[in-house]
Structure formats: structure tokens, C-alpha cells
Design an enzyme around this catalytic site. Structure first.
Site, short mmCIF file in Angstrom:
data_model
loop_
_atom_site.label_atom_id
_atom_site.label_comp_id
_atom_site.label_asym_id
_atom_site.label_seq_id
_atom_site.Cartn_x
_atom_site.Cartn_y
_atom_site.Cartn_z
N SER A 30 -12.02 8.30 4.64
CA SER A 30 -10.73 7.85 5.19
C SER A 30 -9.60 8.88 5.05
O SER A 30 -8.60 8.77 5.73
CB SER A 30 -10.29 6.54 4.53
N HIS A 69 -5.23 6.77 -0.82
CA HIS A 69 -4.60 6.90 0.49
C HIS A 69 -3.18 7.46 0.35
O HIS A 69 -2.65 7.55 -0.75
CB HIS A 69 -4.55 5.55 1.22
N ASP A 95 -3.31 0.34 5.82
CA ASP A 95 -4.10 -0.59 5.01
C ASP A 95 -3.58 -2.01 5.24
O ASP A 95 -2.40 -2.22 5.53
CB ASP A 95 -4.03 -0.20 3.55
#
Length: 132
Positions: A30, A69, A95
Site C-alpha cells: 500500500s 500509512h 483508509d
């Protein structure tokens, strides 16, 4: 095995334990191309602040593991709580749930001149052991 050799092994193990406390393994794609699955990132377990653009490790409510992230947005609610909107660089959307700061934030990825400190591919050993 003599006492000096045993002491050397103990010191090596202790150093490894301390160093490992400041590392996280990337478990997905990701965040590509910044970091890849199997990379190890160096983290600060007690970040003094988090800003938009920082990469953090947080306890997700939508998956049963920590997520690495990037902070896309920071906002405060009327009651004074701070929330982060997070997104993987390689993901199309943010998210699914905001992250409460600092409660859910585990650590912040250490960067030098905007580049995260990464040890490439070494984390595959950990992923293999965990069966991920």
C-alpha cells in the site's frame, strides 16, 4: 564456551532487542513506491508531533494489525479530540476510519530530508516466520 564468549552473545542479543523495538516490517504494497512489502522501516516510538505528510504506524480499527500509512489530513473535533485521515500512497482512497491522535498512533517513521529510513527486504524473514 568461556565467560567472555557468553557475555558477547548476551550483549549482541540485548542490542538486537533494543534495535528491534525501533523497527517495523512493511506487510503490504500500500505504500509503494516509497516502501515495499518486506522492507523494514525505522520508527520513533514517542513522536513529539505528527504533521500532514508524515508516515505513521497506527492501530487500525478496520484490520487486526498495525498499518503504516501517510497522514493526509489532521482535524480537531469540537470536543478537542484530534483525528488523522490516513492513506497508503499506492491506494486510491483514504483508509476507512479516521485515526485518533495520539491514542491510536504507535510510532512515526523516521525520515531524513523527507526520505523514510528503510532497510530493504530484510523483513521478509519475519513475514515468512509469521506466515504472512
Amino acid at each position: 564456551m568461556d565467560l567472555k564468549e557468553i557475555a558477547t552473545y548476551i550483549v549482541i542479543i540485548l542490542i538486537g532487542i533494543v534495535v528491534a523495538q525501533h523497527m517495523n516490517v512493511v506487510v503490504s504494497g500500500s505504500m509503494e513506491p516509497v516502501m515495499y512489502r518486506g522492507d523494514i522501516v525505522i520508527v520513533d516510538k514517542n513522536p513529539s508531533s505528527v504533521q500532514v505528510g508524515d508516515i505513521v504506524v497506527y492501530k487500525a480499527t478496520w484490520i487486526n494489525e498495525d498499518v503504516i500509512h501517510r497522514v493526509k489530513e489532521i482535524y480537531k473535533t469540537s470536543n478537542g479530540s484530534t483525528y488523522l485521515i490516513m492513506k497508503g500512497d499506492n491506494n486510491q482512497v483514504a483508509d476507512p476510519y479516521p485515526v485518533q491522535y495520539p491514542d491510536q498512533v504507535v510510532s512515526k517513521v523516521v525520515s531524513i530530508n523527507g526520505q523514510p529510513l528503510i532497510i530493504p527486504k530484510i523483513g521478509y524473514i519475519s513475514l515468512w516466520i509469521k506466515g504472512l
